[in-house]
Design a protein around this motif. Structure first.
Motif, PDB file in Angstrom:
ATOM      1  N   ASN A  45       0.805  -1.222   0.000  1.00 43.07           N
ATOM      2  CA  ASN A  45       0.000   0.000   0.000  1.00 43.07           C
ATOM      3  C   ASN A  45       0.836   1.270   0.000  1.00 43.07           C
ATOM      4  N   VAL A  75      -4.388  -4.266   0.187  1.00 44.12           N
ATOM      5  CA  VAL A  75      -5.715  -4.081  -0.414  1.00 44.12           C
ATOM      6  C   VAL A  75      -5.754  -2.867  -1.335  1.00 44.12           C
ATOM      7  N   LYS A  76      -5.283  -1.726  -0.861  1.00 46.13           N
ATOM      8  CA  LYS A  76      -5.302  -0.492  -1.664  1.00 46.13           C
ATOM      9  C   LYS A  76      -4.507  -0.690  -2.960  1.00 46.13           C
ATOM     10  N   TRP A  78      -3.829  -3.496  -4.541  1.00 51.31           N
ATOM     11  CA  TRP A  78      -4.505  -4.430  -5.445  1.00 51.31           C
ATOM     12  C   TRP A  78      -5.692  -3.765  -6.126  1.00 51.31           C
ATOM     13  N   GLU A  79      -6.460  -2.982  -5.401  1.00 49.19           N
ATOM     14  CA  GLU A  79      -7.600  -2.293  -6.011  1.00 49.19           C
ATOM     15  C   GLU A  79      -7.132  -1.337  -7.099  1.00 49.19           C
ATOM     16  N   GLU A  80      -6.054  -0.599  -6.835  1.00 52.26           N
ATOM     17  CA  GLU A  80      -5.502   0.302  -7.852  1.00 52.26           C
ATOM     18  C   GLU A  80      -4.956  -0.476  -9.042  1.00 52.26           C
ATOM     19  N   GLU A  82      -5.942  -3.457 -10.160  1.00 48.91           N
ATOM     20  CA  GLU A  82      -7.047  -3.994 -10.966  1.00 48.91           C
ATOM     21  C   GLU A  82      -7.579  -2.945 -11.933  1.00 48.91           C
ATOM     22  N   THR A  83      -7.745  -1.726 -11.455  1.00 49.33           N
ATOM     23  CA  THR A  83      -8.220  -0.633 -12.303  1.00 49.33           C
ATOM     24  C   THR A  83      -7.179  -0.290 -13.369  1.00 49.33           C
TER      25      THR A  83
END
Length: 108
Positions: A45, A75-76, A78-80, A82-83
Protein backbone atom coordinates in the motif's frame (compact mmCIF):
# COMPACT_ATOMS: atom_id res chain seq x y z
CA UNK A 1 37.37 -13.97 -1.45
CA UNK A 2 33.86 -13.50 -0.13
CA UNK A 3 30.89 -12.12 -1.99
CA UNK A 4 31.22 -9.32 -4.48
CA UNK A 5 29.38 -6.10 -3.67
CA UNK A 6 27.09 -5.34 -6.59
CA UNK A 7 25.09 -2.35 -5.39
CA UNK A 8 22.04 -3.71 -7.21
CA UNK A 9 18.75 -2.22 -6.08
CA UNK A 10 15.93 -4.44 -4.88
CA UNK A 11 12.49 -3.33 -3.74
CA UNK A 12 10.84 -5.67 -1.26
CA UNK A 13 7.06 -5.34 -0.99
CA UNK A 14 5.00 -7.16 1.61
CA UNK A 15 1.34 -7.80 2.26
CA UNK A 16 0.46 -8.78 5.82
CA UNK A 17 -2.28 -8.74 8.43
CA UNK A 18 -0.46 -10.23 11.39
CA UNK A 19 3.04 -8.96 10.59
CA UNK A 20 4.57 -12.31 9.66
CA UNK A 21 5.32 -11.44 6.04
CA UNK A 22 6.62 -8.03 7.15
CA UNK A 23 9.15 -9.77 9.41
CA UNK A 24 10.17 -12.09 6.56
CA UNK A 25 10.49 -9.09 4.21
CA UNK A 26 12.71 -7.22 6.67
CA UNK A 27 14.86 -10.33 7.09
CA UNK A 28 15.30 -10.44 3.28
CA UNK A 29 16.17 -6.73 3.32
CA UNK A 30 18.81 -7.28 6.00
CA UNK A 31 20.34 -10.20 4.12
CA UNK A 32 20.40 -8.38 0.78
CA UNK A 33 22.07 -5.35 2.38
CA UNK A 34 24.57 -7.63 4.09
CA UNK A 35 25.45 -8.96 0.63
CA UNK A 36 26.08 -5.47 -0.71
CA UNK A 37 22.76 -4.79 -2.40
CA UNK A 38 20.62 -1.70 -1.92
CA UNK A 39 17.31 -2.97 -0.57
CA UNK A 40 14.25 -1.03 0.48
CA UNK A 41 11.27 -2.61 2.17
CA UNK A 42 7.69 -1.35 2.29
CA UNK A 43 4.07 -2.47 2.39
CA UNK A 44 2.34 -2.84 -0.98
CA UNK A 45 0.00 0.00 0.00
CA UNK A 46 3.01 2.34 0.30
CA UNK A 47 4.01 2.20 -3.36
CA UNK A 48 2.09 3.66 -6.28
CA UNK A 49 1.48 1.76 -9.48
CA UNK A 50 3.32 4.51 -11.38
CA UNK A 51 6.41 4.11 -9.17
CA UNK A 52 6.43 0.34 -9.57
CA UNK A 53 7.65 0.61 -13.17
CA UNK A 54 10.76 2.43 -11.94
CA UNK A 55 11.82 -0.57 -9.86
CA UNK A 56 14.15 -2.98 -11.69
CA UNK A 57 13.96 -5.86 -9.20
CA UNK A 58 10.95 -6.53 -6.99
CA UNK A 59 10.55 -9.21 -4.34
CA UNK A 60 6.89 -9.63 -3.33
CA UNK A 61 6.17 -11.36 -0.02
CA UNK A 62 2.49 -11.90 0.67
CA UNK A 63 0.59 -13.83 3.32
CA UNK A 64 -3.06 -14.65 2.84
CA UNK A 65 -5.51 -13.44 5.44
CA UNK A 66 -8.68 -14.96 6.88
CA UNK A 67 -10.15 -17.29 4.30
CA UNK A 68 -7.65 -16.37 1.60
CA UNK A 69 -8.44 -12.67 1.42
CA UNK A 70 -5.94 -10.02 0.45
CA UNK A 71 -3.98 -8.80 3.49
CA UNK A 72 -4.83 -5.28 4.70
CA UNK A 73 -1.43 -3.83 3.82
CA UNK A 74 -1.98 -4.78 0.15
CA UNK A 75 -5.72 -4.08 -0.41
CA UNK A 76 -5.30 -0.49 -1.66
CA UNK A 77 -2.48 -1.53 -4.02
CA UNK A 78 -4.51 -4.43 -5.45
CA UNK A 79 -7.60 -2.29 -6.01
CA UNK A 80 -5.50 0.30 -7.85
CA UNK A 81 -3.75 -2.43 -9.85
CA UNK A 82 -7.05 -3.99 -10.97
CA UNK A 83 -8.22 -0.63 -12.30
CA UNK A 84 -4.84 0.15 -13.88
CA UNK A 85 -4.66 -3.20 -15.69
CA UNK A 86 -7.82 -2.39 -17.66
CA UNK A 87 -5.87 0.21 -19.68
CA UNK A 88 -2.21 -0.54 -18.93
CA UNK A 89 0.28 -0.59 -21.79
CA UNK A 90 1.43 -4.16 -22.45
CA UNK A 91 5.05 -3.21 -21.82
CA UNK A 92 4.44 -1.29 -18.55
CA UNK A 93 6.60 -3.61 -16.41
CA UNK A 94 8.71 -5.09 -19.21
CA UNK A 95 11.96 -3.98 -17.58
CA UNK A 96 11.04 -5.17 -14.09
CA UNK A 97 12.13 -8.54 -12.70
CA UNK A 98 9.87 -10.14 -10.08
CA UNK A 99 10.15 -12.88 -7.50
CA UNK A 100 7.17 -13.89 -5.38
CA UNK A 101 7.16 -15.56 -1.97
CA UNK A 102 3.67 -16.63 -0.92
CA UNK A 103 2.88 -17.48 2.68
CA UNK A 104 -0.18 -19.18 4.11
CA UNK A 105 -1.48 -21.34 6.89
CA UNK A 106 -0.67 -25.02 6.42
CA UNK A 107 -3.86 -26.01 8.25
CA UNK A 108 -5.83 -24.96 5.17
Amino acid sequence: MGEQVTGERVTILYGSDTGTSEVVAKNFQFELKRRGMKAKCMAFNDISIADLAGQKKVLAIVATAGQGEMPKSAVKFWEEMETFLETAPTDHLAETQFAVFGMGDSSY
